[in-house]
Motif scaffolding. Structure first.
Motif, mmCIF file in Angstrom:
data_model
loop_
_atom_site.group_PDB
_atom_site.id
_atom_site.type_symbol
_atom_site.label_atom_id
_atom_site.label_comp_id
_atom_site.label_asym_id
_atom_site.label_seq_id
_atom_site.Cartn_x
_atom_site.Cartn_y
_atom_site.Cartn_z
ATOM 1 N N PRO A 46 -24.842 15.662 26.580
ATOM 2 C CA PRO A 46 -24.312 15.253 25.266
ATOM 3 C C PRO A 46 -22.933 14.616 25.355
ATOM 4 C CG PRO A 46 -25.320 17.424 25.136
ATOM 5 C CD PRO A 46 -25.277 17.056 26.587
ATOM 6 N N TYR A 47 -22.057 15.123 26.240
ATOM 7 C CA TYR A 47 -20.697 14.587 26.356
ATOM 8 C C TYR A 47 -20.715 13.136 26.835
ATOM 9 C CZ TYR A 47 -15.958 14.032 28.231
ATOM 10 O OH TYR A 47 -14.703 13.581 28.514
ATOM 11 N N TRP B 168 -22.189 10.785 24.169
ATOM 12 C CA TRP B 168 -21.259 10.563 23.056
ATOM 13 C C TRP B 168 -20.147 9.600 23.473
ATOM 14 C CZ3 TRP B 168 -16.084 11.375 21.997
ATOM 15 C CH2 TRP B 168 -15.712 11.340 20.654
ATOM 16 N N GLU C 181 -20.766 9.246 12.303
ATOM 17 C CA GLU C 181 -21.563 10.000 13.275
ATOM 18 C C GLU C 181 -20.719 10.410 14.468
ATOM 19 O OE1 GLU C 181 -24.900 7.832 14.649
ATOM 20 O OE2 GLU C 181 -25.620 9.450 15.977
ATOM 21 N N GLN C 182 -19.843 9.498 14.944
ATOM 22 C CA GLN C 182 -18.963 9.833 16.057
ATOM 23 C C GLN C 182 -17.883 10.814 15.620
ATOM 24 O OE1 GLN C 182 -19.246 8.736 19.282
ATOM 25 N NE2 GLN C 182 -21.224 7.936 18.657
ATOM 26 N N SER D 51 -18.006 13.149 13.401
ATOM 27 C CA SER D 51 -18.504 14.508 13.169
ATOM 28 C C SER D 51 -18.510 15.348 14.438
ATOM 29 C CB SER D 51 -19.919 14.444 12.574
ATOM 30 O OG SER D 51 -20.810 13.823 13.496
ATOM 31 N N GLN D 52 -18.562 14.692 15.600
ATOM 32 C CA GLN D 52 -18.593 15.414 16.879
ATOM 33 C C GLN D 52 -17.304 15.237 17.678
ATOM 34 O OE1 GLN D 52 -22.147 13.657 18.596
ATOM 35 N NE2 GLN D 52 -23.372 15.391 17.947
ATOM 36 N N TRP D 53 -16.295 14.646 17.059
ATOM 37 C CA TRP D 53 -15.044 14.369 17.772
ATOM 38 C C TRP D 53 -14.420 15.642 18.322
ATOM 39 C CZ3 TRP D 53 -12.442 9.524 18.259
ATOM 40 C CH2 TRP D 53 -11.182 9.593 18.814
ATOM 41 N N GLU E 34 -15.642 18.409 19.040
ATOM 42 C CA GLU E 34 -16.455 19.106 20.032
ATOM 43 C C GLU E 34 -16.242 18.557 21.433
ATOM 44 O OE1 GLU E 34 -20.570 18.964 19.106
ATOM 45 O OE2 GLU E 34 -21.211 19.996 20.946
#
Length: 448
Positions: free
Chosen positions: A80-81, A84, A108-109, A111-113, A115
């Motif tokens: 996932p890393y 992304w 979308e990007q 929302s996972q920043w 993480e």
């Protein structure tokens, strides 16, 4: 007074510039000694820390994706890393260093920043070819980037780009030299001959020395661990006290049950006396007798649970578990494994073969175990079995779990030691050994 402060600030700024230029010169010297683009990429994500401080670094190339990441020796393309970061860098169209935050990218990007990256990210374009898109070096940290750091990193990006262009130019010159000397046909014949040589297929797998036929120590009932009486890897004998569960709730319940039993017995005696003179009391007598027996059974049950609050060793061995502080005060369910009793004389090797590296392996195959504490002294083992179905390991990666046994008569490594296992398969041509993983990826892509 203000003039002194201003003078001190100027001295500090001058010292910072001199230090930055000195470190920049040192990085430039290291870059000249680099032998390949991969070595330069490794320097970009790890050695840039000599110039500025950061927590994470990623080197991305257009069309190729993430090539290097700080702290990683091998890039897992499907993690996932990495996926992304590929999506983030592919959106960037920059020609100079730019500070990025979660507000500068798509929803979308963003929302996972949190993480994957800290709050402040610096994107630095590195130009390798004038007619091709630039690569991007991402540096991430929690602190805000300063202007003097942006200037130094801009100069460093030009130096990295020059080094990468030089490596590609050297590769082109070597190839041109081979063509001029007409050595390509000879080299091709030699390579074909070498590619047909048979070699044994091998694969590397994380491994750990575990106990063979270990006895699990489980919670006798649902409760809370009050105290551990042993330390990890401590030798114990059968009957030794291992742990104690909190018995305060059981004692209170037992006291209430004993009082209820006394009441039931008193009521039973009263009804028994009335039944001598009253025929209707005989029916009541049977009911009271049943209530007394129920109270007796409950008292006996709680007494048995109270005796089981102290868990003792069922056999000789060493106790294997994590740190005691992780268990004290922790609630456990009925049958939950708390520790295991292992015999040091019965050890085996547990391997976790990643799915992407799987090769045909048969029971009885050779295994070499390289311990982390002694990688220069590998231990020989024999593959006993390998699971047919893959499952997620502790690192949430699909792998095939297997066991390997050590030869009899040799000194066994200590239980709990970790390392890398080299598993040997059948013989195959060198060309297949080298292209096995690319061919597997190609088959997945084209679907045959």
């Amino acid at each position: 007074m203000s003039e002194d402060v201003t003078s001190q600030q100027q001295v500090t700024a001058l010292q910072r510039q001199v230090t930055g230029l000195s470190r920049l010169h040192q990085l430039q010297r290291q870059l000249r000694d680099a032998d390949s683009e991969a070595q330069i990429g490794f320097m970009m994500v790890n050695e840039t820390r000599q110039l500025v401080n950061y927590r994470q670094a990623v080197w991305w190339l257009p069309g190729k994706g993430v090539q290097h990441a700080s702290g990683l020796t091998d890039i897992e393309r499907n993690s996932p890393y990495v996926r992304w970061c590929n999506a983030l860098c592919s959106q960037l169209k920059i020609s100079e260093p730019q500070i990025l935050t979660a507000t500068d990218v798509s929803e979308e990007q963003a929302s996972q920043w949190q993480e994957f990256l800290p709050s402040n990210v610096l994107a630095i374009p590195v130009s390798i070819h004038p007619h091709q898109p630039s690569g991007i070096l991402l540096l991430a940290r929690d602190e805000v980037w300063q202007n003097h750091e942006l200037g130094l990193l801009g100069e460093l990006a030009d130096i990295y780009g020059f080094g990468l262009r030089a490596q590609r130019s050297n590769s082109g010159q070597k190839l041109h030299w081979l063509k001029q000397k007409r050595l390509l046909p000879i080299a091709a014949v030699i390579l074909i001959g070498l590619s047909l040589l048979p070699v044994r297929l091998t694969v590397l797998s994380p491994a750990e020395v575990v106990a063979r036929d270990a006895q699990p120590v489980r919670a006798p009932y649902e409760g809370v661990i009050d105290q551990l009486h042993v330390r990890p890897n401590q030798a114990v004998k059968a009957g030794d006290l291992l742990l104690s569960l909190d018995a305060s709730d059981l004692r209170n319940r037992l006291q209430i049950a004993q009082q209820a039993l006394q009441i039931a017995r008193t009521e039973y005696r009263q009804v028994a006396q009335q039944a001598v003179f009253d025929e209707r009391g005989k029916l009541e007598l049977a009911i009271r007798r049943g209530m007394e027996e129920k109270s007796i059974a409950e008292v006996r049950y709680l007494q048995s649970l109270l005796q089981r609050t102290e868990v003792r060793a069922s056999t000789n061995g060493i106790v294997v578990f994590t740190d005691a502080s992780d268990w004290i005060g922790r609630p456990v369910a009925l049958g939950e494994r708390i520790m295991t009793l292992a015999d040091p004389a019965k050890a085996e090797l547990r391997v976790e073969l990643p799915v992407r590296d799987a090769i045909p392996l048969q029971p009885g195959g050779d295994v070499s175990f390289f311990m982390n504490i002694a990688p220069d002294a590998p231990k020989s083992a024999t593959l006993e079995w390998l699971a047919f179905r893959a499952a997620e390991n502790d690192e949430q990666q699909l792998s095939y779990t297997g066991r390997a046994t050590f030869p009899n008569g040799e000194a066994l490594p200590r239980i709990g030691l970790r390392g890398t296992a080299k598993l040997y398969g059948e013989r195959a041509p060198v060309i297949y050994y080298l292209l096995r993983r690319p061919l597997a990826a190609l088959r997945q892509w084209v679907g045959f």
